[in-house]
Write a protein that holds these residues in place. Structure first.
Motif, mmCIF file in Angstrom:
data_model
loop_
_atom_site.group_PDB
_atom_site.id
_atom_site.type_symbol
_atom_site.label_atom_id
_atom_site.label_comp_id
_atom_site.label_asym_id
_atom_site.label_seq_id
_atom_site.Cartn_x
_atom_site.Cartn_y
_atom_site.Cartn_z
ATOM 1 N N ASN A 85 4.040 -4.470 -17.445
ATOM 2 C CA ASN A 85 4.523 -2.998 -17.677
ATOM 3 C C ASN A 85 3.396 -2.039 -17.274
ATOM 4 O O ASN A 85 3.939 -1.019 -17.549
ATOM 5 C CB ASN A 85 5.052 -2.717 -19.041
ATOM 6 N N ARG A 86 2.088 -2.557 -17.202
ATOM 7 C CA ARG A 86 1.208 -1.205 -17.126
ATOM 8 C C ARG A 86 1.653 -0.412 -15.834
ATOM 9 O O ARG A 86 1.779 -0.736 -14.931
ATOM 10 C CB ARG A 86 -0.208 -1.879 -16.920
ATOM 11 N N ILE A 87 1.502 1.096 -16.124
ATOM 12 C CA ILE A 87 1.793 1.813 -15.275
ATOM 13 C C ILE A 87 0.470 2.281 -14.347
ATOM 14 O O ILE A 87 -0.481 2.746 -15.160
ATOM 15 C CB ILE A 87 2.591 3.031 -15.887
ATOM 16 N N LEU A 88 0.345 2.242 -13.035
ATOM 17 C CA LEU A 88 -0.929 2.935 -12.249
ATOM 18 C C LEU A 88 -0.864 4.339 -12.717
ATOM 19 O O LEU A 88 0.089 5.204 -12.424
ATOM 20 C CB LEU A 88 -0.645 2.618 -10.631
ATOM 21 N N LYS A 89 -2.072 4.614 -12.732
ATOM 22 C CA LYS A 89 -2.208 6.259 -13.087
ATOM 23 C C LYS A 89 -3.302 6.971 -12.082
ATOM 24 O O LYS A 89 -3.815 6.179 -11.412
ATOM 25 C CB LYS A 89 -3.222 6.402 -14.361
ATOM 26 N N SER A 148 2.500 -15.130 -11.798
ATOM 27 C CA SER A 148 3.000 -14.104 -10.741
ATOM 28 C C SER A 148 2.721 -14.377 -9.436
ATOM 29 O O SER A 148 1.717 -15.075 -9.029
ATOM 30 C CB SER A 148 2.447 -12.752 -11.261
ATOM 31 N N THR A 149 3.357 -13.692 -8.322
ATOM 32 C CA THR A 149 3.258 -13.582 -6.907
ATOM 33 C C THR A 149 1.886 -13.031 -6.647
ATOM 34 O O THR A 149 0.796 -13.384 -6.146
ATOM 35 C CB THR A 149 4.146 -12.955 -6.326
ATOM 36 N N LEU A 150 1.445 -12.017 -7.559
ATOM 37 C CA LEU A 150 0.265 -10.835 -7.196
ATOM 38 C C LEU A 150 -0.652 -11.237 -8.244
ATOM 39 O O LEU A 150 -0.491 -11.412 -9.432
ATOM 40 C CB LEU A 150 0.549 -9.614 -7.057
ATOM 41 N N CYS A 151 -1.919 -10.947 -7.955
ATOM 42 C CA CYS A 151 -2.971 -10.687 -9.099
ATOM 43 C C CYS A 151 -3.450 -9.106 -8.852
ATOM 44 O O CYS A 151 -3.627 -8.753 -7.690
ATOM 45 C CB CYS A 151 -4.489 -11.543 -8.684
ATOM 46 N N VAL A 152 -3.087 -8.688 -10.018
ATOM 47 C CA VAL A 152 -3.320 -7.114 -9.903
ATOM 48 C C VAL A 152 -4.250 -6.804 -10.942
ATOM 49 O O VAL A 152 -4.184 -6.806 -11.961
ATOM 50 C CB VAL A 152 -2.140 -6.115 -10.008
ATOM 51 N N SER A 153 -5.467 -6.293 -10.468
ATOM 52 C CA SER A 153 -6.429 -5.939 -11.394
ATOM 53 C C SER A 153 -7.066 -4.407 -11.039
ATOM 54 O O SER A 153 -7.247 -4.189 -10.238
ATOM 55 C CB SER A 153 -7.598 -6.915 -10.877
ATOM 56 N N LEU A 211 5.358 -4.103 -8.559
ATOM 57 C CA LEU A 211 4.564 -4.324 -7.276
ATOM 58 C C LEU A 211 4.920 -5.817 -6.853
ATOM 59 O O LEU A 211 4.957 -6.296 -5.754
ATOM 60 C CB LEU A 211 2.986 -4.015 -7.358
ATOM 61 N N ASP A 212 4.837 -6.681 -8.045
ATOM 62 C CA ASP A 212 4.898 -8.046 -8.055
ATOM 63 C C ASP A 212 6.282 -8.444 -7.368
ATOM 64 O O ASP A 212 6.427 -9.357 -6.538
ATOM 65 C CB ASP A 212 4.686 -8.679 -9.401
ATOM 66 N N TYR A 213 7.115 -7.852 -8.145
ATOM 67 C CA TYR A 213 8.760 -8.179 -7.593
ATOM 68 C C TYR A 213 8.775 -7.973 -6.203
ATOM 69 O O TYR A 213 9.584 -8.645 -5.462
ATOM 70 C CB TYR A 213 9.599 -7.427 -8.408
ATOM 71 N N PHE A 214 8.299 -6.825 -5.721
ATOM 72 C CA PHE A 214 8.573 -6.197 -4.286
ATOM 73 C C PHE A 214 7.811 -7.261 -3.291
ATOM 74 O O PHE A 214 8.321 -7.584 -2.317
ATOM 75 C CB PHE A 214 7.837 -5.003 -4.077
ATOM 76 N N GLU A 226 0.834 -1.274 0.202
ATOM 77 C CA GLU A 226 0.007 0.092 0.103
ATOM 78 C C GLU A 226 0.808 1.331 0.057
ATOM 79 O O GLU A 226 0.414 2.330 -0.513
ATOM 80 C CB GLU A 226 -1.071 0.109 1.104
ATOM 81 N N GLN A 227 1.963 1.325 0.677
ATOM 82 C CA GLN A 227 2.866 2.370 0.627
ATOM 83 C C GLN A 227 3.521 2.627 -0.756
ATOM 84 O O GLN A 227 3.670 3.767 -1.049
ATOM 85 C CB GLN A 227 3.984 2.302 1.843
ATOM 86 N N LEU A 228 3.554 1.524 -1.534
ATOM 87 C CA LEU A 228 4.156 1.881 -2.940
ATOM 88 C C LEU A 228 3.213 2.003 -3.914
ATOM 89 O O LEU A 228 3.545 2.609 -4.873
ATOM 90 C CB LEU A 228 4.733 0.371 -3.302
ATOM 91 N N ILE A 229 1.891 1.902 -3.518
ATOM 92 C CA ILE A 229 0.764 2.255 -4.613
ATOM 93 C C ILE A 229 0.616 3.520 -4.993
ATOM 94 O O ILE A 229 0.447 4.330 -3.896
ATOM 95 C CB ILE A 229 -0.483 1.404 -4.303
ATOM 96 N N GLU A 230 1.085 4.198 -6.080
ATOM 97 C CA GLU A 230 0.983 5.596 -6.348
ATOM 98 C C GLU A 230 1.073 5.802 -7.902
ATOM 99 O O GLU A 230 1.546 4.863 -8.620
ATOM 100 C CB GLU A 230 1.999 6.510 -5.719
ATOM 101 N N PRO A 231 0.668 6.820 -8.487
ATOM 102 C CA PRO A 231 0.858 6.958 -9.865
ATOM 103 C C PRO A 231 2.149 6.843 -10.319
ATOM 104 O O PRO A 231 3.200 7.408 -9.467
ATOM 105 C CB PRO A 231 0.364 8.321 -10.170
ATOM 106 N N GLY A 232 2.508 6.124 -11.260
ATOM 107 C CA GLY A 232 3.875 6.133 -11.978
ATOM 108 C C GLY A 232 4.602 4.617 -11.615
ATOM 109 O O GLY A 232 5.409 4.358 -12.334
ATOM 110 N N ILE A 233 4.108 3.797 -10.738
ATOM 111 C CA ILE A 233 4.755 2.650 -10.456
ATOM 112 C C ILE A 233 3.992 1.354 -11.445
ATOM 113 O O ILE A 233 2.753 1.652 -11.638
ATOM 114 C CB ILE A 233 4.456 2.183 -8.946
ATOM 115 N N SER A 234 4.835 0.516 -11.829
ATOM 116 C CA SER A 234 4.272 -0.456 -12.702
ATOM 117 C C SER A 234 3.863 -1.704 -11.898
ATOM 118 O O SER A 234 4.318 -1.838 -10.544
ATOM 119 C CB SER A 234 5.324 -0.884 -13.647
#
Ligand code: MG
Ligand code: MG
Length: 271
Positions: free
Chosen positions: A82-86, A65-70, A40-43, A28-36
């Motif tokens: 490679n999708r970047i969070l906006k 992958s480790t995470l499901c990211v939807s 998150l998965d590697y982390f 949650e600390q990492l989730i912000e605009p600009g991160i792919s």
């Protein structure tokens, strides 16, 4: 058959689920605009490996992958890439961990930057639906009391409940009996018993509950491409009521179930 867990097994499941909770809190600390999403998965994988545990989803039926990211209209099972969070996205993160023979499983939807009031309301309602469902996970109730609590709350707020995916028992396997739909009348199904450990996971949609699976054969999206949110906790049914295993602190867990904390939705993992 529903496999009941001993106190010793529930202690072990607390360990795996706390690794899940710790990882979610850090994500949650990492989730912000600009991160792919792959970052998150590697982390997440790193955190889990450092705890001498294994990512439960990686390799499960070929999931990579480790995470499901939807993101946004994606309901569940999105594959990191490679999708970047906006700014304005909502992102659902689902995470399973295997430690010492037992699984943990949890999910949450987070806002990215500043999101619309509509999106925030969907997130809030989905989390509330989960908490109301958890509150029904008591000895003597029936399984569908959990299901009905989700549907009643979500539909009262004008949202729809995904039918295609369900919650599940969890233990030495990631998915055990019983299946736990997030809809249906109360008072049906098996009686809830001490030692049941359940992963309860409402998926709530802004529009239709209908699901479409993308050509990657994993990513589930809403048929109308409107937003979807997902929250999940692994809980144990105890003589003292439901015990959430996938959080970091028990006293705050109880307050959350009772709806007593003033914590904002986006920082429920900072426990
Ligand atoms: Mg999950
Ligand atoms: Mg699950």
């Amino acid at each position: 058959m529903v496999i009941l867990k001993s106190d010793r097994e529930i202690e072990k499941m607390l360990v795996s689920n706390r690794i899940v909770a710790e990882t979610m809190c850090k994500l949650e600390q990492l989730i912000e605009p600009g991160i792919s999403t792959i970052e998150l998965d590697y982390f997440a994988e790193n955190v889990i490996l450092k705890r001498n545990a294994k990512p439960a989803f990686k390799g499960y039926r070929g999931f990579p992958s480790t995470l499901c990211v939807s993101i946004n209209e994606e309901i569940v099972h999105g594959i990191p890439g490679n999708r970047i969070l906006k700014d304005g996205d909502i992102v659902s993160v689902d995470l399973g961990v295997l430690k010492d023979g037992y699984y943990g499983d949890s999910a949450a939807t987070f806002p990215v930057g500043k999101v619309s009031p509509k999106a925030m309301d969907l997130i809030k309602t989905t989390r509330e639906s989960l908490m109301k469902a958890i509150d029904k996970a008591r000895i003597g109730n029936r399984l569908s009391d959990i299901s009905n609590a989700v549907q009643t709350h979500a539909e009262m707020r004008g949202y729809s409940v995904v039918r295609y995916f369900v919650g599940h028992g969890i233990g030495r396997s990631l998915h055990e009996e019983p299946k736990i739909p997030n809809y249906g009348p109360p008072g049906r199904g098996p009686r809830l018993r001490e030692g049941m450990v359940l992963a309860i996971e409402p998926m709530i949609n802004e529009g239709t509950f209908e699901v479409h699976i993308l050509t990657d054969n994993w990513t589930a999206v809403t048929m109308d491409r409107l937003l979807s949110a997902h929250f999940e906790h692994t809980i144990a049914i105890t003589a003292n009521g439901p015990k959430i295993l996938s959080v970091l602190d028990d006293s705050i867990t109880k307050a959350l179930v009772a709806g007593e904390t003033g914590k904002s939705i986006s920082n429920i993992w900072e426990l």
